[in-house]
Design an enzyme around this catalytic site. Structure first.
Site, PDB file in Angstrom:
ATOM      1  N   ASP A 258       3.094   5.602  -6.729  1.00  0.00           N
ATOM      2  CA  ASP A 258       4.341   5.445  -5.983  1.00  0.00           C
ATOM      3  C   ASP A 258       5.582   5.345  -6.863  1.00  0.00           C
ATOM      4  OD1 ASP A 258       3.305   5.435  -3.373  1.00  0.00           O
ATOM      5  OD2 ASP A 258       2.484   3.452  -3.735  1.00  0.00           O
TER       6      ASP A 258
ATOM      7  N   HIS B 280      -2.115  -1.982  -9.955  1.00  0.00           N
ATOM      8  CA  HIS B 280      -3.068  -1.405  -9.009  1.00  0.00           C
ATOM      9  C   HIS B 280      -4.332  -2.242  -9.031  1.00  0.00           C
ATOM     10  CE1 HIS B 280      -5.581   1.611  -7.023  1.00  0.00           C
ATOM     11  NE2 HIS B 280      -4.452   2.131  -6.612  1.00  0.00           N
TER      12      HIS B 280
ATOM     13  N   HIS C  36       0.883  -1.190   0.000  1.00  0.00           N
ATOM     14  CA  HIS C  36       0.000   0.000   0.000  1.00  0.00           C
ATOM     15  C   HIS C  36       0.910   1.226   0.000  1.00  0.00           C
ATOM     16  CE1 HIS C  36      -3.492   2.364   0.543  1.00  0.00           C
ATOM     17  NE2 HIS C  36      -3.799   2.113   1.800  1.00  0.00           N
TER      18      HIS C  36
END
Ligand code: ACO
Length: 422
Positions: free
Chosen positions: A357, A301, A262
């Site tokens: 990210d 994702h 996460h």
């Protein structure tokens, strides 16, 4: 075409027809068929756990909107504080509303001295800042009488203000403790991101916030402010559904964010790029991922099956930051990895694209943040999203304490065996 679904229980022949609204049908249909029948849905892959009017996400088309406003417009034209107001209140503030909100947040940034002197100083010298941050959130609630008074709108508003205002202070404090530097008090003359950067980096009196880095920080805060029912937000809602105070609920959400699948992924991305070491090693690394020897961190994702719109904005922001800080040497490896992955059938077939990210860690690193702080940087703005969902949960008459059912696969009843007979 009727907007309904009909489910038949073949064991009994009983049939139930229920409406489909917004692509969702009520699970109460199953209850109507048979109150002891459940849907098996690990990781909630096919379950809408709530109604929400906060964030719209279309993973197939790569669309993200807060309260209807496209993330691209907010990142270009708004500020984090305005976005936090939007998430929490549903509409953009008027100038007068924004002035009050900004004043109130700015004047709640200080934390009780015991939080630092007694609480944070008690950590081991090499404690991970995110572990410290998670615990500090829960501890913060113990300082306020009204924290548990979640039925009062005034009290809820006050706790929301405190949490949004104090998370940058706590985050900077965790960092300063880690590196052994004295804590900087908040400076009420600075903007929200400017104050955070000042608390992080100021040593002596000669620190001035660079406006490009201040804006980049604000954009990163905007991009991370909410992302509908992700793991952390779900944790916030599940814990909040027990009527726990918002500090404890936010600590649970932050704990979920801590995980490397996460919010911990940007830290993992920089470690991965550092291990790859050179552009020449990219093909071999891609091969090793395809052989199942690890994942390409910052890719893939649960919801986005297209380029994450936040990744695109972050990539542009990275170049602006590098103008000030100099280029992060890992950027070339990241660009090569992205190029290789986007052409490779393994990643194309599985619809694996860069997520938020993939590039954020490179910016944070260029700005001087240690990798251990990356998830903390994510948690600061996400607190606004968590709180918006917490408010929505408490106002939602459909909600009750979260309590899923299970599919029991253990042994049937058996008699206890005496130790001598085992
Ligand atoms: N690298 C290589 N292969 C991958 C990756 C990846 N990053 N992500 C998924 N896959 C593969 C899986 O091996 C699987 O392949 P298979 O069908 O041959 O078994 C397929 O793609 C589907 O993957 P799942 O794990 O089922 O996808 P899921 O939706 O459960 O996982 C997740 C999503 C956790 C984000 C995953 O893509 C991942 O681990 N990515 C790397 C970590 C990361 O970047 N996390 C940040 C997410 S953004 C955020 O939380 C803010």
């Amino acid at each position: 075409m009727p907007e309904t679904i009909t489910i038949t229980d073949d064991r009994t022949g009983k049939t139930v027809t229920v409406p489909i609204e917004g692509g969702v049908f009520p699970a109460s249909a199953i209850r109507e068929l048979d109150a002891s029948l459940y849907v098996y849905d690990p990781a909630y892959m096919q379950t809408a756990s709530c109604k929400s009017a906060i964030t719209y996400l279309d993973g197939g088309s790569g669309i993200l909107r807060y309260r209807g406003y496209p993330i691209e417009q907010l990142a270009e034209k708004s500020t984090f504080l305005e976005v936090a107001y939007l998430l929490l209140n549903g509409d953009l503030p008027t100038q007068a509303e924004l002035d009050v909100w900004t004043h109130d947040v700015t004047h709640h940034t200080f934390i009780h001295e015991n939080m630092r002197k007694r609480f944070v100083d008690g950590f081991h010298y090499d404690a991970h800042p995110m572990g410290m941050f998670v615990s500090a959130l829960a501890a913060l609630g113990t300082f306020y009488d009204g924290a548990k008074d979640i039925d009062s709108a005034d009290s809820r508003h006050k706790q929301v203000l405190r949490l949004i205002a104090k998370t940058p202070t706590i985050a900077a404090m965790c960092h300063r403790f880690s590196v052994g530097l004295p804590f900087n008090y908040p400076d009420n003359d600075l903007s929200f991101p400017g104050n955070f950067l000042s608390m992080m980096w100021k040593v002596g009196d000669d620190y001035a916030v660079d406006p490009v880095l201040e804006r980049a920080m604000d954009v990163l805060f905007i991009l991370h402010a909410d992302h509908e029912q992700n793991c952390g937000t779900t944790a916030m809602r599940v814990v909040g559904s027990s009527n726990a105070d918002p500090y404890s609920s936010a600590a649970a959400a932050a704990s979920a964010l801590y995980g490397p699948l996460h919010g911990g992924a940007n830290e993992a991305v920089v470690r991965m790029l550092t291990e790859i070491g050179s552009v020449d090693n990219v093909p071999a690394f891609i091969d090793s991922v395809k052989e199942g020897k690890g994942r390409l961190m910052g890719f893939g994702h649960r919801v986005y099956k297209n380029y994450d719109p936040r990744a695109r904005i972050i990539k542009d922001t990275a170049y602006e930051v590098f103008e000030v800080t100099g280029k992060n040497p890992l950027l070339d490896i990241a660009l090569k990895l992205e190029e290789a992955a986007l052409q490779d059938p393994y990643f194309v077939d599985r619809k694996l694209y860069p997520n938020v990210d993939f590039y954020s860690g490179l910016i944070y690193q260029a700005m001087g943040f240690p990798v251990e702080m990356f998830t903390v940087l994510f948690a600061i703005p996400r607190t606004a999203g968590w709180l918006a969902h917490w408010q929505e949960l408490l106002a939602d008459g459909d909600q009750k304490i979260s309590r899923p059912r299970q599919w029991y696969t253990g042994p049937n009843e058996r008699d206890y065996i005496a130790m001598s007979d085992r």
